[in-house]
Design an enzyme around this catalytic site. Structure first.
Site, PDB file in Angstrom:
ATOM      1  N   GLU A  79      38.127  88.945 -29.321  1.00 38.50           N
ATOM      2  CA  GLU A  79      38.124  89.174 -27.762  1.00 38.50           C
ATOM      3  C   GLU A  79      39.802  89.569 -27.623  1.00 38.50           C
ATOM      4  O   GLU A  79      40.744  88.963 -27.774  1.00 38.50           O
ATOM      5  CB  GLU A  79      38.168  87.630 -27.175  1.00 38.50           C
ATOM      6  CG  GLU A  79      36.713  87.003 -27.213  1.00 38.50           C
ATOM      7  CD  GLU A  79      36.272  85.812 -26.622  1.00 38.50           C
ATOM      8  OE1 GLU A  79      35.442  85.287 -26.946  1.00 38.50           O
ATOM      9  OE2 GLU A  79      37.585  85.065 -26.084  1.00 38.50           O
ATOM     10  N   HIS A 110      39.886  83.714 -29.959  1.00 38.62           N
ATOM     11  CA  HIS A 110      38.854  84.234 -30.601  1.00 38.62           C
ATOM     12  C   HIS A 110      39.032  85.675 -31.224  1.00 38.62           C
ATOM     13  O   HIS A 110      39.461  86.445 -30.460  1.00 38.62           O
ATOM     14  CB  HIS A 110      37.735  84.168 -29.697  1.00 38.62           C
ATOM     15  CG  HIS A 110      37.016  82.896 -29.343  1.00 38.62           C
ATOM     16  ND1 HIS A 110      36.582  82.634 -28.011  1.00 38.62           N
ATOM     17  CD2 HIS A 110      37.165  81.846 -30.058  1.00 38.62           C
ATOM     18  CE1 HIS A 110      36.314  81.286 -28.082  1.00 38.62           C
ATOM     19  NE2 HIS A 110      36.561  80.974 -29.234  1.00 38.62           N
ATOM     20  N   GLU A 135      39.360  84.733 -18.456  1.00 36.88           N
ATOM     21  CA  GLU A 135      38.476  85.672 -19.170  1.00 36.88           C
ATOM     22  C   GLU A 135      38.492  87.116 -18.634  1.00 36.88           C
ATOM     23  O   GLU A 135      38.318  87.236 -17.438  1.00 36.88           O
ATOM     24  CB  GLU A 135      37.212  85.136 -18.978  1.00 36.88           C
ATOM     25  CG  GLU A 135      36.658  83.690 -19.434  1.00 36.88           C
ATOM     26  CD  GLU A 135      36.449  83.819 -21.004  1.00 36.88           C
ATOM     27  OE1 GLU A 135      36.227  84.778 -21.519  1.00 36.88           O
ATOM     28  OE2 GLU A 135      36.539  82.576 -21.640  1.00 36.88           O
ATOM     29  N   HIS A 176      41.107  85.223 -22.814  1.00 40.57           N
ATOM     30  CA  HIS A 176      39.775  85.696 -23.453  1.00 40.57           C
ATOM     31  C   HIS A 176      39.101  86.649 -23.025  1.00 40.57           C
ATOM     32  O   HIS A 176      39.543  87.487 -22.113  1.00 40.57           O
ATOM     33  CB  HIS A 176      38.859  84.110 -23.282  1.00 40.57           C
ATOM     34  CG  HIS A 176      39.328  83.026 -24.223  1.00 40.57           C
ATOM     35  ND1 HIS A 176      38.636  82.576 -25.572  1.00 40.57           N
ATOM     36  CD2 HIS A 176      40.374  82.165 -23.876  1.00 40.57           C
ATOM     37  CE1 HIS A 176      39.637  81.537 -25.918  1.00 40.57           C
ATOM     38  NE2 HIS A 176      40.539  81.391 -24.953  1.00 40.57           N
TER      39      HIS A 176
END
Length: 443
Positions: free
Chosen positions: A86, A83, A281, A190
């Site tokens: 990110e 993404h 994440e 991410h």
């Protein structure tokens, strides 16, 4: 004193210290090319394809044999910036590259890691998205998707339901890349939360979906891998650092338990590429301010290094016929943890199985022959940057070209859709009980 490395330090031009700023495509390429030039004996830079707008999808390989696979040397990879908005993972991987190449010959752990592993690092899978972000935001920016406005982490074939979306150039490049290497372990980086998430991201009743989870046959290994990363990140292991997000005990979650996701990359890796992958994440804010980048590096450095070491878990080896010929495309599975798409030997007859310490029965299957069972005991203490080595000699003759290879991989359809049963490692293990206790008392 290690004189060869001392001379190497004197002869090699130094890479300028990498700053803690966001590096756009031009700056990232310049850094990667400089590293590849100055550390050519342990790095190899190549592009696996191009984005929609023609930007290179760069991969830097770090290892003692960076340009080609060597038997017994496992392949590891990190991928970031799927993404485009990110951004923390992208910068962390650039700093990881810098740390690895400058520590070779100086830090024994890093030197051993480089000697024993091929480490593939892709800082940006979605360079178009990154460049499209004009106004950085903590929650959402235009650059999340690729140039064609597709979410790349919803763009892969799915094992649980049909994912009838147009495969994007970036996705197809990664799928092709996975076929060219024997990847064993991976993580994709991410932002937007602070947690280590493990497969499955999607699920059906057979994988535990009715219990709001979806577990693989290797659930014990995946939980261990996620804990390995999270426990070394002082903020992630708290589990509640992102105040506006849900809590994650010890900084770990099953992907499906968090939210179901169709067409994700980590499930694709595990099912069709025989590669264990988790999702990391790394920041509550997707695109944080540059001045926060040093603290992200400090909080993730130990986790990034320790996670790479886990590629040496379990057992590895080659499968041979009675004349010593390596056998490709042979099914090698552990009893009681069979994969929906069976794991097979590569073209060199190699297999790699990530397993925790314990006793296992390996089942080797060749068409037209009885299954060959081999018992292995994985020791509590890993072998100095190497999985347990166990070659398997089959009691028959079979040349490389005599093993059927008409369709060695499984079709890219929802394999679980018509699966009547599945045997995930759902029973709580003593290992996980002890891990939980350790986190309670020492967090």
């Amino acid at each position: 004193m290690n004189f060869p490395y001392l001379w190497l330090d004197l002869l090699l031009p130094l890479v300028a210290a990498l700053d803690f700023n966001y590096h756009h495509q031009e700056g990232m390429e310049a850094f990667l090319k400089t590293v590849a030039q100055n550390y050519s004996s342990i790095t190899h830079l190549h592009s696996i394809g191009k984005s929609v707008k023609g930007r290179n999808l760069w991969v830097l390989v770090v290892g003692r044999f960076p340009k080609e696979h060597r038997i017994g040397i496992p392949e590891f990879k990190y991928v970031a910036n799927m993404h485009g908005d990110e951004t923390v993972g992208r910068e962390l991987l650039l700093h990881l590259i810098d740390y690895l190449v400058t520590s070779d010959g100086k830090d024994p752990d890093i030197t051993n890691l480089i000697n024993s592993t091929r480490i593939h690092i892709m800082p940006s899978m979605n360079p178009d998205g990154f460049e499209a972000v004009k106004k950085p935001d903590c929650y959402y920016s235009i650059g999340r998707e690729n140039y064609n406005r597709y979410d790349l982490n919803r763009n892969f074939p799915d094992a649980f339901e049909y994912n009838n979306v147009s495969r994007q150039p970036e996705t197809l490049a990664v799928m092709k890349w996975l076929k060219t290497e024997t990847f064993v372990l991976s993580a994709n980086l991410h932002g937007g939360a602070l947690v280590a998430s493990y497969p499955f991201d999607n699920g059906v009743q057979a994988t535990g979906a009715l219990s709001s989870r979806s577990l693989t046959p290797d659930d014990d290994v995946f939980q261990y891998l996620a804990h390995t990363y999270a426990s070394r990140n002082p903020n992630m292991k708290k589990g509640d650092e992102c105040k506006n997000k849900m809590n994650f005990p010890n900084g770990v979650t099953n992907g499906y338990s968090w939210y179901p996701l169709q067409g994700g990359m980590q499930d694709y890796n595990y099912i069709w590429a025989q590669c264990f992958e988790i999702t990391l994440e790394l920041s509550c804010c997707k695109y944080p301010r540059e001045e926060k980048l040093p603290s992200f590096w400090n909080n993730n450095k130990a986790s990034l290094i320790e996670y790479i070491k886990q590629v040496h878990l379990g057992v590895k080896g080659q499968v041979f016929d009675q004349n010593g010929n390596p056998l490709p495309n042979v099914i090698v599975e552990v009893q009681d943890r069979k994969h929906i798409c069976p794991y097979r030997t590569n073209k060199y007859g190699e297999y790699y199985l990530l397993l925790l310490p314990g006793s296992y029965i390996i089942n080797v299957t060749v068409p037209g022959h009885d299954p060959h069972l081999t018992k292995v005991i994985i020791p509590e203490k890993s072998q100095n940057f190497s999985a347990l080595k166990k070659d398997i000699l089959l009691p028959f003759q079979g040349q490389l070209d005599s093993i059927p290879v008409s369709n060695p991989s499984c079709p890219m359809i929802p394999l679980y859709m018509n699966s009547p049963s599945h045997s995930p490692a759902t029973k709580p293990s003593l290992f996980l009980f002890l891990v939980t206790l350790l986190h309670i008392f020492f967090k």
